[in-house]
Motif scaffolding. Structure first.
Motif, PDB file in Angstrom:
ATOM      1  N   LEU A 483      -8.596 -12.957  38.855  1.00 46.21           N
ATOM      2  CA  LEU A 483      -8.910 -11.607  38.364  1.00 46.21           C
ATOM      3  C   LEU A 483      -9.609 -11.675  37.009  1.00 46.21           C
ATOM      4  CD1 LEU A 483      -8.634  -8.494  38.411  1.00 46.21           C
ATOM      5  CD2 LEU A 483      -6.353  -8.791  37.376  1.00 46.21           C
ATOM      6  N   ALA A 484     -10.753 -10.983  36.915  1.00 45.35           N
ATOM      7  CA  ALA A 484     -11.448 -10.792  35.637  1.00 45.35           C
ATOM      8  C   ALA A 484     -11.615  -9.299  35.418  1.00 45.35           C
ATOM      9  CB  ALA A 484     -12.809 -11.479  35.653  1.00 45.35           C
ATOM     10  N   LEU A 485     -11.274  -8.838  34.202  1.00 45.11           N
ATOM     11  CA  LEU A 485     -11.317  -7.405  33.908  1.00 45.11           C
ATOM     12  C   LEU A 485     -12.029  -7.202  32.570  1.00 45.11           C
ATOM     13  CD1 LEU A 485      -8.292  -5.002  34.421  1.00 45.11           C
ATOM     14  CD2 LEU A 485      -9.844  -4.722  32.506  1.00 45.11           C
ATOM     15  N   SER A 486     -13.258  -6.672  32.630  1.00 46.33           N
ATOM     16  CA  SER A 486     -14.018  -6.437  31.407  1.00 46.33           C
ATOM     17  C   SER A 486     -15.230  -5.570  31.715  1.00 46.33           C
ATOM     18  CB  SER A 486     -14.487  -7.759  30.788  1.00 46.33           C
ATOM     19  OG  SER A 486     -15.500  -8.343  31.589  1.00 46.33           O
ATOM     20  N   ARG A 487     -15.903  -5.111  30.674  1.00 40.34           N
ATOM     21  CA  ARG A 487     -17.172  -4.410  30.859  1.00 40.34           C
ATOM     22  C   ARG A 487     -18.214  -5.403  31.353  1.00 40.34           C
ATOM     23  NH1 ARG A 487     -16.272  -3.515  25.586  1.00 40.34           N
ATOM     24  NH2 ARG A 487     -18.287  -4.408  25.048  1.00 40.34           N
ATOM     25  N   PRO A 488     -19.239  -4.930  32.065  1.00 38.10           N
ATOM     26  CA  PRO A 488     -20.312  -5.848  32.496  1.00 38.10           C
ATOM     27  C   PRO A 488     -21.272  -6.132  31.342  1.00 38.10           C
ATOM     28  CG  PRO A 488     -20.780  -3.631  33.287  1.00 38.10           C
ATOM     29  CD  PRO A 488     -19.437  -3.559  32.626  1.00 38.10           C
ATOM     30  N   ILE A 523     -26.311   2.003  39.391  1.00 30.71           N
ATOM     31  CA  ILE A 523     -26.711   0.935  38.469  1.00 30.71           C
ATOM     32  C   ILE A 523     -27.962   1.312  37.697  1.00 30.71           C
ATOM     33  CG2 ILE A 523     -27.531  -1.459  38.342  1.00 30.71           C
ATOM     34  CD1 ILE A 523     -25.686  -2.130  40.637  1.00 30.71           C
ATOM     35  N   ASP A 524     -28.871   2.023  38.326  1.00 28.34           N
ATOM     36  CA  ASP A 524     -30.112   2.407  37.652  1.00 28.34           C
ATOM     37  C   ASP A 524     -29.866   3.325  36.467  1.00 28.34           C
ATOM     38  OD1 ASP A 524     -31.640   0.904  39.370  1.00 28.34           O
ATOM     39  OD2 ASP A 524     -32.012   2.568  40.762  1.00 28.34           O
ATOM     40  N   GLU A 525     -28.723   3.996  36.430  1.00 29.13           N
ATOM     41  CA  GLU A 525     -28.429   4.907  35.340  1.00 29.13           C
ATOM     42  C   GLU A 525     -27.653   4.230  34.213  1.00 29.13           C
ATOM     43  OE1 GLU A 525     -26.307   8.109  37.082  1.00 29.13           O
ATOM     44  OE2 GLU A 525     -28.005   8.877  38.236  1.00 29.13           O
ATOM     45  N   MET A 526     -27.335   2.970  34.363  1.00 31.90           N
ATOM     46  CA  MET A 526     -26.572   2.250  33.347  1.00 31.90           C
ATOM     47  C   MET A 526     -27.498   1.709  32.267  1.00 31.90           C
ATOM     48  SD  MET A 526     -23.885   0.211  35.802  1.00 31.90           S
ATOM     49  CE  MET A 526     -22.879  -0.330  34.432  1.00 31.90           C
ATOM     50  N   THR A 527     -26.908   1.362  31.128  1.00 35.98           N
ATOM     51  CA  THR A 527     -27.688   0.778  30.041  1.00 35.98           C
ATOM     52  C   THR A 527     -28.233  -0.579  30.465  1.00 35.98           C
ATOM     53  OG1 THR A 527     -25.676  -0.196  29.087  1.00 35.98           O
ATOM     54  CG2 THR A 527     -26.353   1.977  28.279  1.00 35.98           C
ATOM     55  N   GLY A 528     -29.294  -0.997  29.788  1.00 38.55           N
ATOM     56  CA  GLY A 528     -30.022  -2.196  30.207  1.00 38.55           C
ATOM     57  C   GLY A 528     -29.183  -3.445  30.358  1.00 38.55           C
ATOM     58  N   GLY A 529     -28.360  -3.770  29.340  1.00 37.71           N
ATOM     59  CA  GLY A 529     -27.558  -4.995  29.396  1.00 37.71           C
ATOM     60  C   GLY A 529     -26.538  -4.973  30.512  1.00 37.71           C
ATOM     61  N   ASN A 530     -25.814  -3.854  30.659  1.00 38.75           N
ATOM     62  CA  ASN A 530     -24.805  -3.747  31.716  1.00 38.75           C
ATOM     63  C   ASN A 530     -25.432  -3.775  33.101  1.00 38.75           C
ATOM     64  OD1 ASN A 530     -23.006  -3.496  29.645  1.00 38.75           O
ATOM     65  ND2 ASN A 530     -22.536  -1.344  29.988  1.00 38.75           N
ATOM     66  N   ALA A 531     -26.548  -3.058  33.258  1.00 36.34           N
ATOM     67  CA  ALA A 531     -27.230  -3.041  34.552  1.00 36.34           C
ATOM     68  C   ALA A 531     -27.721  -4.432  34.923  1.00 36.34           C
ATOM     69  CB  ALA A 531     -28.403  -2.059  34.509  1.00 36.34           C
TER      70      ALA A 531
END
Length: 1057
Positions: A483-488, A523-531
């Protein structure tokens, strides 16, 4: 271009290698020495080493899709040159950073040398060697969070007789007690959860009566209505453990203070100009609450905050100003630090320092952190690494100098005003009430099949929804779950984990992988780094054909997180945090509490966690093979898995909230306790409270607002609105008459003060405490010699006339003048302008170093005496002699003594102000440079240039003309919201501080010919300090008539936030 097909090879090599691989492939041997030259390998290893090609990927896709060979080659060549340019830019930035660090190291050594030479003067020969030589060269000891090594008395149940009032501040993000929207944006994350849980936990500790968590009130339609509620109860305790009533205001509360645009939710980078508004609003609430608590548990005396604790830079800046206004201790928790972020971004080589500052307001953030260090008595960190590698980057903290000063303090030796905050490691706490700890984990075997329906045909039990969401991705959900739990976020290094899993066949056969990467809709609506991270994750799953082996649900709620941990534990899984750097690692503790062994990065906080819990393995986050090996070891070796699980459960109490709060209160109790203490007593009739609300913006908080008795039959809640009273409303007029009828006639007897006979004393207390409004004149009109210009006198007369044109409000309005001049020069100026000093209720002189009340404590010869309470109020961290000596050295370096830059101005100096004439302006150091050098020497103060850059004055750290106005609020209950500050377009270097806030500001254009702001700082931060759109700020032309000034003041009086 046909001959340029080798470019394609370059690009393919770059994209195939990946950023991590490129880092690992740094050459150890000159490629030309191998007997052949490979241009592609050379280009990859030497030219694009460390370049993050993520942003080039889209261009690459377009290029390879181009059918025209000529155009394709041209685009490929352009990409190569682009990468070349990025690399050169990065090398240049790295070189500049190396030069800056070298200069900083040199300055540090020079500062230590100067400081130790000055400090050694008071020591014997044996002590000199002990503190100077041994301490400077000593390594900082490793500090753990175990309390038993401390000689401090632990906070315990015998403290329950105390009735402490604690204030926490966390400004940005969306803060509420239930259904926290963690992960909604970058501002609403772990810090929000931390401060809410800390508030609840502190309120349950013995001796703590009330905890207020201050944050921003948001009334935007973009967010839930609950964020606009002024008050939210987190906990309440109507009775203590013995069944005694503890009072209606006890417990923990979220207090939302309105500041900035009410109808907009602002990210933290945009909050900076409104910090002063928050400070004034928070100060109003504290004064209200201190009185309410005083009536409940203080025996009628105000209960002042025990400590003010700022979280993050913005709250630290606010806490510093509140600490100075109230004279109470401040504690700081940085959470993440600006200097560290700036260094990381510069190392990437993708943005210049100017671009970074424009995007993140990083210089304003760093300055706020430096001010927080100046004021804080205690800095709480999660790890020792944070102290050494992050706070060590700041001018205001030097580990070695802090050791010297602490050793001197223990021996009772004078530190000459030098000070360093105490850093302590207290790991965040956790609420384990919902965690069921099983000492023997053997019964877990076979439990999951039973729950979800086994092979024997039994019916599945009801399971949490999130389990179904995860298991629908998996072919065999019974296998152990990694299990990994974090922001992308790229820093969280999820892609390396996925590669490690995908390329290790034994691991794939033994386990599943679950990635909880925040919440997403598109995904297209996410910020550049996270997307970009999510797209890479999907591509890697496809590349390694991991369908049925990897789960990556789109949504989860905060309440689902414990269930996710339980699911992993029931499968005998492992929790992993592969982040490149992890400041602390709260998820590691949460996982351990639920019985999950861990694999974690060896960079940062997990090192301390593993040392305490001993429940897993640490790895190099860049080493893909090491990650796979560690996971395989824990999954395959069941005895090791059980040992790690038991160790985690056995030691997890070290991270409980009661343990955290016990250590916290113990450390805070060791600080020098301060609170407002008046040498002169305060009147009991509280007339000022009757005529002025302490905060109109919080008047709807009925359970906390003051209800002030006017007579036995009537009460007045809120304020007597000067506008309403001037309109002739009979109810308000009657209330005013009843209040005024209760005021005693002035005493006319002579008094003595410090042995001097005082005459013309109309009252024991300044008349300004009975004012509805105060008009403060701050017009820095000086000629080239620093003397007041003639037009200043005319401006003052015009403002007097303007205020008196409003006959209804005039009798409730007082005047104050705030200036850099000493009181003697101020009196001379007023006399030459034929203005009676008694026209003013208060004189703020010496750049805020002294406060006088004409008509109160005036000697026979007309001499005024400074407010002694204000002098003690601003004395915090003030070392006159040591400061004076150091400033002289800095302003007049060796070799320039024949033509000094500055000379002492004895006439302008006083006990809390060191003043100098500026002889050569071209040699004068800017305020930010001077303050940096003083901070590095442990000297905390407020330097400023004034009087048309002809003087340089240094006052105590939290003394200023702006802070003096807040003092009048605290001391005499004269609400800042009812102050009208009149300034020019420019002024002394403290000018910016005077514009923003809850007071009304009227800017008179073209009246100040030249100010001193050119000497303030190298980087212009005015837009991050002064709001551009505040309704409380208005301007008027300098030639305005009294009638026009009067109309401008009337319009401002109607303005509100």
């Amino acid at each position: 271009m046909a001959g340029n097909e080798w470019i394609n090879g370059y690009l393919e090599a770059i994209l195939d290698s990946g950023a991590a691989a490129i880092e690992e492939q740094k050459p150890t041997v000159d490629l030309r020495e191998r007997g052949h030259f490979n241009p592609t390998k050379y280009f990859v290893e030497e030219v694009v080493t460390g370049v993050d090609e993520t942003d080039l990927h889209r261009t690459w896709i377009k290029v390879v899709a181009t059918r025209n060979a000529r155009e394709r080659s041209s685009r490929l060549e352009n990409m190569c040159w682009r990468i070349w340019h990025l690399t050169r830019k990065k090398k240049q930035l790295e070189w500049e950073e190396l030069q800056r660090l070298a200069k900083r190291r040199w300055e540090r050594e020079l500062v230590r040398k100067d400081a130790t030479e000055d400090l050694a003067e008071d020591l014997s020969e044996g002590e000199k060697g002990d503190t100077v030589s041994e301490l400077i060269h000593a390594e900082t000891p490793r500090v753990t969070f175990h309390i038993n090594a401390s000689s401090l008395e632990l906070w315990s149940d015998d403290k329950k007789e105390k009735k402490l009032y604690i204030i926490l501040i966390s400004l940005h993000g969306l803060v509420r007690g239930e259904n926290m929207e963690l992960g909604r944006d970058s501002d609403t994350g772990g810090q929000v959860k931390y401060v809410v849980e800390l508030s609840r936990a502190l309120a349950k500790m013995p001796g703590v009566y009330r905890v207020d968590l201050f944050t921003r009130q948001v009334l935007s339609p973009e967010v839930d209505w609950s964020y606009g509620e002024p008050t939210e109860m987190l906990t309440t305790a109507s009775e203590d453990a013995d069944g005694n009533d503890v009072g209606e205001s006890s417990g923990a509360y979220i207090i939302r203070i309105p500041f900035g645009p009410r109808d907009k939710y602002l990210h933290k980078e945009l909050l900076w100009p409104y910090i002063q508004e928050f400070v004034d609003g928070a100060l109003a609430h504290i004064l209200n609450m201190s009185k309410v608590l005083g009536e409940q548990v203080g025996g009628g005396q105000p209960v002042w905050p025990y400590v003010i604790h700022g979280h993050y830079a913005d709250a630290g800046d606010s806490a510093a100003l509140l600490s100075g206004a109230l004279n109470v201790p401040m504690v700081l928790t940085g959470h993440s630090l600006g200097r560290n972020k700036l260094e990381q971004l510069l190392k990437q080589g993708r943005q210049s320092k100017e671009d970074i500052n424009s995007m993140y307001k990083i210089m304003r953030r760093i300055e706020a952190e430096e001010l927080s260090l100046d004021v804080a008595e205690l800095v709480i960190t999660s790890t020792q690494q944070e102290i050494e590698e992050q706070w060590g980057l700041y001018d205001g903290f030097d580990v070695k100098l802090e050791k010297i000063l602490r050793a001197r303090a223990r021996r009772g030796v004078n530190c000459h005003g030098r000070y360093m905050p105490r850093m302590v490691v207290i790991p965040p706490g956790m609420d384990f009430s919902s965690v069921v700890v099983q000492e023997d984990a053997s019964e877990v075997d076979g439990e999951l099949p039973t729950v979800i329906g086994g092979t024997d045909g039994s019916s599945p039990k009801a399971i949490p929804t999130i389990w179904s969401e995860v298991m629908r991705f998996l072919t065999n959900p019974h296998k152990p779950m990694i299990l990994a739990l974090s922001r992308p976020d790229p820093k969280k290094n999820i892609t390396t984990l996925l590669k490690a899993f995908g390329e290790c066949r034994p691991l794939r056969e033994l386990a599943n992988l679950t990635l909880i990467m925040g919440n997403r809709d598109d995904i297209d609506e996410m910020t550049g780094g996270n997307a970009s991270v999510l797209i890479t994750v999907l591509k890697l799953i496809d590349k390694y054909d991991l369908y049925g082996l990897v789960a990556y649900p789109k949504h989860h709620k905060q309440t689902d997180v414990p269930d996710i941990y339980r699911l992993a534990a029931k499968t005998k899984g492992v929790f992993i945090n592969p982040a490149l750097v992890e400041p602390f690692g709260l998820t590691l503790i949460e996982a351990a509490a639920h019985g999950l062994p861990m694999v974690a990065t060896k960079n940062g906080g997990p090192v301390d966690i593993q040392r305490a819990l001993n429940n897993g393995l640490l790895v190099d986050p860049h080493d893909q093979q090491a990650i796979a090996d560690a996971l395989l070891k824990l999954v395959s070796e069941k005895n090791l898995w059980h040992d790690c699980r038991r160790n985690g459960w056995k030691n997890i109490h070290l991270y409980s909230w009661p343990e955290h709060c016990r250590t916290y209160l113990t450390k805070v109790a060791a600080c020098r306790m301060r609170h407002p203490q008046w040498k002169t007593d305060t009147p009991g009739d509280e007339i000022s409270a009757e005529v002025s609300s302490l905060n109109d913006s919080l008047k709807d908080v009925h359970d906390m607002s003051l209800r002030l008795s006017v007579d036995d039959k009537a009460s007045l809640t809120g304020s007597l609105d000067p506008v309403a009273s001037s309109s002739g409303e009979p109810d308000v007029q009657d209330q005013v008459k009843r209040v005024l009828s209760k005021i005693k006639k002035p005493e006319t007897n002579s008094k003595e003060y410090e042995g001097v006979k005082l005459e013309n004393v109309p009252s024991k207390y300044p008349i300004l405490r009975r004012r509805h409004r105060l008009v403060v004149l701050i017009l820095d009109c000086y000629d080239s010699n620093g003397l007041p210009e003639k037009k200043m006198a005319q401006l003052i007369q015009d403002i007097f006339k303007a205020v008196r044109l409003d006959t209804q409000n005039a009798k409730f309005t007082g005047f104050a003048i705030s200036t850099a001049m000493p009181v003697s020069e101020t009196m001379e100026f007023l006399k030459s302008a034929k203005i009676q000093v008694n026209e003013f209720d208060a004189l703020i002189c010496g750049s805020g170093s002294e406060v006088y009340y004409p008509g109160t404590y005036t000697a026979e010869d007309g001499k005024l005496f400074a407010d002694p309470d204000y002098a003690s109020h601003i004395a915090f961290h003030w070392g006159y002699e040591g400061l004076k000596k150091t400033i002289w050295k800095l302003m007049n370096p060796e070799g320039e003594q024949k033509s000094p830059c500055a000379e002492e101005d004895a006439k302008s100096s006083n006990a809390h102000c060191v003043a100098y004439f500026v002889k050569e302006l071209s040699k004068a150091k800017k305020v930010d440079d001077l303050r940096q050098k003083l901070r590095m020497r442990g000297l905390r103060c407020h330097p400023m240039y004034c009087r048309n850059s002809t003087r340089m004055q240094v006052v105590p750290l939290l003394a200023s003309r702006a802070q003096a106005l807040r003092y009048l609020f605290v001391r005499w209950r004269l609400n800042v919201a009812n102050m009208f500050v009149i300034v020019g377009e420019t002024g002394d270097t403290d000018y910016e501080e005077l514009i923003a806030g809850a007071h009304k500001t009227l800017i008179m254009k073209e009246v100040v010919t030249k100010g001193s702001e050119a000497l303030l700082r190298t980087t212009d931060l005015r837009n991050d300090i002064v709001p551009s759109d505040s309704p409380l700020i208005a301007s008027i032309k300098g030639e305005a008539t009294p009638e026009e000034i009067s109309e401008a003041l009337k319009a401002l009086s109607k303005a509100s936030l």
